[in-house]
Design a protein around this motif. Structure first.
Motif, PDB file in Angstrom:
ATOM      1  N   PRO A  71       0.735  -1.304  -0.014  1.00 34.11           N
ATOM      2  CA  PRO A  71       0.025   0.118   0.071  1.00 34.11           C
ATOM      3  C   PRO A  71       0.924   1.241   0.124  1.00 34.11           C
ATOM      4  O   PRO A  71       1.940   1.261   0.477  1.00 34.11           O
ATOM      5  CB  PRO A  71      -0.903  -0.008   1.539  1.00 34.11           C
ATOM      6  CG  PRO A  71      -0.743  -1.483   1.690  1.00 34.11           C
ATOM      7  CD  PRO A  71       0.355  -2.168   1.251  1.00 34.11           C
ATOM      8  N   VAL A  72       0.320   2.253  -0.497  1.00 39.12           N
ATOM      9  CA  VAL A  72       1.274   3.582  -0.692  1.00 39.12           C
ATOM     10  C   VAL A  72       1.541   4.157   0.762  1.00 39.12           C
ATOM     11  O   VAL A  72       2.649   4.655   1.002  1.00 39.12           O
ATOM     12  CB  VAL A  72       0.288   4.806  -1.636  1.00 39.12           C
ATOM     13  CG1 VAL A  72       0.848   5.858  -1.393  1.00 39.12           C
ATOM     14  CG2 VAL A  72       0.166   4.136  -3.174  1.00 39.12           C
ATOM     15  N   TYR A  73       0.563   4.049   1.503  1.00 39.75           N
ATOM     16  CA  TYR A  73       0.673   4.373   2.817  1.00 39.75           C
ATOM     17  C   TYR A  73       2.110   3.707   3.628  1.00 39.75           C
ATOM     18  O   TYR A  73       2.771   4.341   4.346  1.00 39.75           O
ATOM     19  CB  TYR A  73      -0.440   4.648   3.875  1.00 39.75           C
ATOM     20  CG  TYR A  73      -0.988   3.258   4.250  1.00 39.75           C
ATOM     21  CD1 TYR A  73      -0.592   2.831   5.561  1.00 39.75           C
ATOM     22  CD2 TYR A  73      -1.828   2.632   3.438  1.00 39.75           C
ATOM     23  CE1 TYR A  73      -0.863   1.574   6.039  1.00 39.75           C
ATOM     24  CE2 TYR A  73      -2.446   1.379   4.162  1.00 39.75           C
ATOM     25  CZ  TYR A  73      -1.764   0.843   5.283  1.00 39.75           C
ATOM     26  OH  TYR A  73      -2.443  -0.555   5.807  1.00 39.75           O
ATOM     27  N   VAL A  74       2.030   2.430   3.414  1.00 39.46           N
ATOM     28  CA  VAL A  74       3.338   1.750   3.967  1.00 39.46           C
ATOM     29  C   VAL A  74       4.615   2.262   3.249  1.00 39.46           C
ATOM     30  O   VAL A  74       5.577   2.507   3.856  1.00 39.46           O
ATOM     31  CB  VAL A  74       3.018   0.141   3.889  1.00 39.46           C
ATOM     32  CG1 VAL A  74       4.443  -0.513   4.306  1.00 39.46           C
ATOM     33  CG2 VAL A  74       1.870  -0.353   4.586  1.00 39.46           C
ATOM     34  N   SER A  75       4.608   2.382   1.916  1.00 42.77           N
ATOM     35  CA  SER A  75       5.736   2.980   1.311  1.00 42.77           C
ATOM     36  C   SER A  75       6.053   4.506   1.685  1.00 42.77           C
ATOM     37  O   SER A  75       7.252   4.786   2.049  1.00 42.77           O
ATOM     38  CB  SER A  75       5.335   2.986  -0.358  1.00 42.77           C
ATOM     39  OG  SER A  75       6.545   3.595  -0.908  1.00 42.77           O
ATOM     40  N   GLU A 149      -7.742   3.652   3.861  1.00 45.33           N
ATOM     41  CA  GLU A 149      -5.995   3.680   3.526  1.00 45.33           C
ATOM     42  C   GLU A 149      -5.702   5.105   2.999  1.00 45.33           C
ATOM     43  O   GLU A 149      -4.614   5.726   3.231  1.00 45.33           O
ATOM     44  CB  GLU A 149      -5.899   2.760   2.306  1.00 45.33           C
ATOM     45  CG  GLU A 149      -6.123   1.326   2.397  1.00 45.33           C
ATOM     46  CD  GLU A 149      -5.455   0.474   1.457  1.00 45.33           C
ATOM     47  OE1 GLU A 149      -4.744   0.768   0.621  1.00 45.33           O
ATOM     48  OE2 GLU A 149      -5.288  -0.910   1.799  1.00 45.33           O
ATOM     49  N   GLU A 150      -6.777   5.739   2.542  1.00 42.91           N
ATOM     50  CA  GLU A 150      -6.655   7.238   2.127  1.00 42.91           C
ATOM     51  C   GLU A 150      -6.322   7.993   3.447  1.00 42.91           C
ATOM     52  O   GLU A 150      -5.366   9.016   3.349  1.00 42.91           O
ATOM     53  CB  GLU A 150      -7.713   7.805   1.349  1.00 42.91           C
ATOM     54  CG  GLU A 150      -7.409   9.149   0.628  1.00 42.91           C
ATOM     55  CD  GLU A 150      -6.727   8.939  -0.509  1.00 42.91           C
ATOM     56  OE1 GLU A 150      -6.114   9.988  -0.792  1.00 42.91           O
ATOM     57  OE2 GLU A 150      -6.543   7.901  -1.162  1.00 42.91           O
ATOM     58  N   TYR A 151      -7.108   7.819   4.500  1.00 45.85           N
ATOM     59  CA  TYR A 151      -6.853   8.434   5.712  1.00 45.85           C
ATOM     60  C   TYR A 151      -5.421   8.141   6.128  1.00 45.85           C
ATOM     61  O   TYR A 151      -4.758   9.044   6.831  1.00 45.85           O
ATOM     62  CB  TYR A 151      -7.947   7.873   6.719  1.00 45.85           C
ATOM     63  CG  TYR A 151      -7.613   8.265   8.174  1.00 45.85           C
ATOM     64  CD1 TYR A 151      -8.156   9.166   8.765  1.00 45.85           C
ATOM     65  CD2 TYR A 151      -6.741   7.465   8.925  1.00 45.85           C
ATOM     66  CE1 TYR A 151      -8.075   9.539  10.219  1.00 45.85           C
ATOM     67  CE2 TYR A 151      -6.793   7.514  10.471  1.00 45.85           C
ATOM     68  CZ  TYR A 151      -7.248   8.563  10.872  1.00 45.85           C
ATOM     69  OH  TYR A 151      -6.998   9.001  12.205  1.00 45.85           O
ATOM     70  N   CYS A 152      -4.842   6.912   6.211  1.00 42.94           N
ATOM     71  CA  CYS A 152      -3.579   6.547   6.544  1.00 42.94           C
ATOM     72  C   CYS A 152      -2.590   7.318   5.682  1.00 42.94           C
ATOM     73  O   CYS A 152      -1.522   7.721   6.221  1.00 42.94           O
ATOM     74  CB  CYS A 152      -3.393   5.142   6.354  1.00 42.94           C
ATOM     75  SG  CYS A 152      -4.202   4.024   7.593  1.00 42.94           S
ATOM     76  N   GLU A 153      -2.810   7.508   4.440  1.00 44.36           N
ATOM     77  CA  GLU A 153      -1.783   8.207   3.485  1.00 44.36           C
ATOM     78  C   GLU A 153      -1.587   9.608   4.306  1.00 44.36           C
ATOM     79  O   GLU A 153      -0.622  10.157   4.317  1.00 44.36           O
ATOM     80  CB  GLU A 153      -2.190   8.391   2.257  1.00 44.36           C
ATOM     81  CG  GLU A 153      -2.180   6.911   1.337  1.00 44.36           C
ATOM     82  CD  GLU A 153      -2.566   6.946  -0.154  1.00 44.36           C
ATOM     83  OE1 GLU A 153      -2.351   8.113  -0.543  1.00 44.36           O
ATOM     84  OE2 GLU A 153      -2.981   5.731  -0.631  1.00 44.36           O
ATOM     85  N   GLY A 154      -2.913  10.144   4.504  1.00 41.31           N
ATOM     86  CA  GLY A 154      -2.845  11.406   5.061  1.00 41.31           C
ATOM     87  C   GLY A 154      -2.098  11.302   6.474  1.00 41.31           C
ATOM     88  O   GLY A 154      -1.466  12.483   6.751  1.00 41.31           O
ATOM     89  N   TRP A 155      -2.236  10.393   7.232  1.00 45.07           N
ATOM     90  CA  TRP A 155      -1.863  10.441   8.622  1.00 45.07           C
ATOM     91  C   TRP A 155       0.018  10.352   8.673  1.00 45.07           C
ATOM     92  O   TRP A 155       0.780  11.283   8.968  1.00 45.07           O
ATOM     93  CB  TRP A 155      -2.122   9.352   9.239  1.00 45.07           C
ATOM     94  CG  TRP A 155      -1.677   9.003  10.790  1.00 45.07           C
ATOM     95  CD1 TRP A 155      -2.268   9.509  11.847  1.00 45.07           C
ATOM     96  CD2 TRP A 155      -0.600   8.500  11.156  1.00 45.07           C
ATOM     97  NE1 TRP A 155      -1.647   9.452  12.926  1.00 45.07           N
ATOM     98  CE2 TRP A 155      -0.408   8.552  12.587  1.00 45.07           C
ATOM     99  CE3 TRP A 155       0.474   7.637  10.620  1.00 45.07           C
ATOM    100  CZ2 TRP A 155       0.454   8.015  13.303  1.00 45.07           C
ATOM    101  CZ3 TRP A 155       1.483   7.152  11.251  1.00 45.07           C
ATOM    102  CH2 TRP A 155       1.553   7.314  12.716  1.00 45.07           C
TER     103      TRP A 155
END
Length: 238
Positions: A71-75, A149-155
């Motif tokens: 996932p992008v947020y993990v990257s 996941e979008e929320y995680c990207e923001g976080w």
């Protein structure tokens, strides 16, 4: 000669080189002579000695199953670690989850393992809280997962704003890359975006940024007396 024996001799060479800087000329000369003798005997270069201060350390991402796309947020979280600590991050499939491998000086990689665990656990908690907060939305479970996941990207993006980049010398960067080339065959990560779009996705991302307010970690942090992971320690800007 075993690897353990070789490592012990390398440590001895490093001690001799340190002793070669002694103000006692005879002691310094003898130490340098012996160090050079051992280096020739073991075919060790100065660069080999430098690399003994570097390491590769692996830990569970806690966020991605093995065999799944990243996932992008993990990257993004890996990029945050690279910025904060001056290391390089590599992903690899583990027994159950994907692992993240930190490459850099030994002191930095050891701190990175703990820091990643703290951030990953906080992120999982934040994601669960966000999913609960949108249970009222009339949309499919898949869309709710995408918004989370979008929320995680923001976080992650928000937390990164608190980070003061680590200063890495050109030599440290060169040695880190050399160690990666020696130990790994790197290929581009297979990334997966959240898939969310529109106003709801933008709102989720913005909420993630806001939720990072109390999530600041300290580069030299340690767990408290009970081993509890907290999100009130500081990394970077106060």
């Amino acid at each position: 000669m075993t690897e353990d024996q070789r490592n012990k001799l390398i440590e001895r060479i490093k001690r001799l080189l340190a002793l070669s800087k002694s103000p006692n000329e005879h002691e310094a000369a003898a130490a340098m002579s012996k160090a050079q003798e051992l280096m020739r005997e073991l075919s060790i270069t100065e660069e080999d000695l430098e690399l003994t201060d570097f390491a590769t350390v692996r830990t569970d991402t806690l966020l991605v199953k093995s065999g799944h796309k990243l996932p992008v947020y993990v990257s993004d979280l890996a990029c945050l670690m690279e910025t904060a600590f001056g290391v390089e991050c590599i992903f690899s499939d583990g027994q159950r989850n994907k692992d993240v491998i930190f490459v850099g000086t030994k002191s930095k990689t050891e701190i990175c393992v703990y820091t990643w665990t703290v951030l990953a656990r906080i992120l999982k908690t934040k994601m669960a809280e966000y999913k609960f907060s949108i249970t009222h939305l009339k949309c499919s479970p898949g869309k709710k997962a995408a918004l989370a996941e979008e929320y995680c990207e923001g976080w992650v993006s928000g937390v990164r704003q608190n980070i003061v980049p680590d200063t890495v010398s050109q030599r440290e960067s060169e040695l880190t890359k050399k160690l990666i080339n020696m130990k790994f065959k790197i290929k581009p990560a297979d990334l997966r975006g959240s898939g969310a779009s529109g106003d709801e996705a933008n709102d989720a991302y913005f909420q993630g940024i806001q939720a990072r307010e109390n999530t600041r970690l300290h580069q030299g942090m340690q767990a408290d007396k009970r081993g509890t992971l907290s999100e009130t320690r500081y990394l970077g800007r106060a």
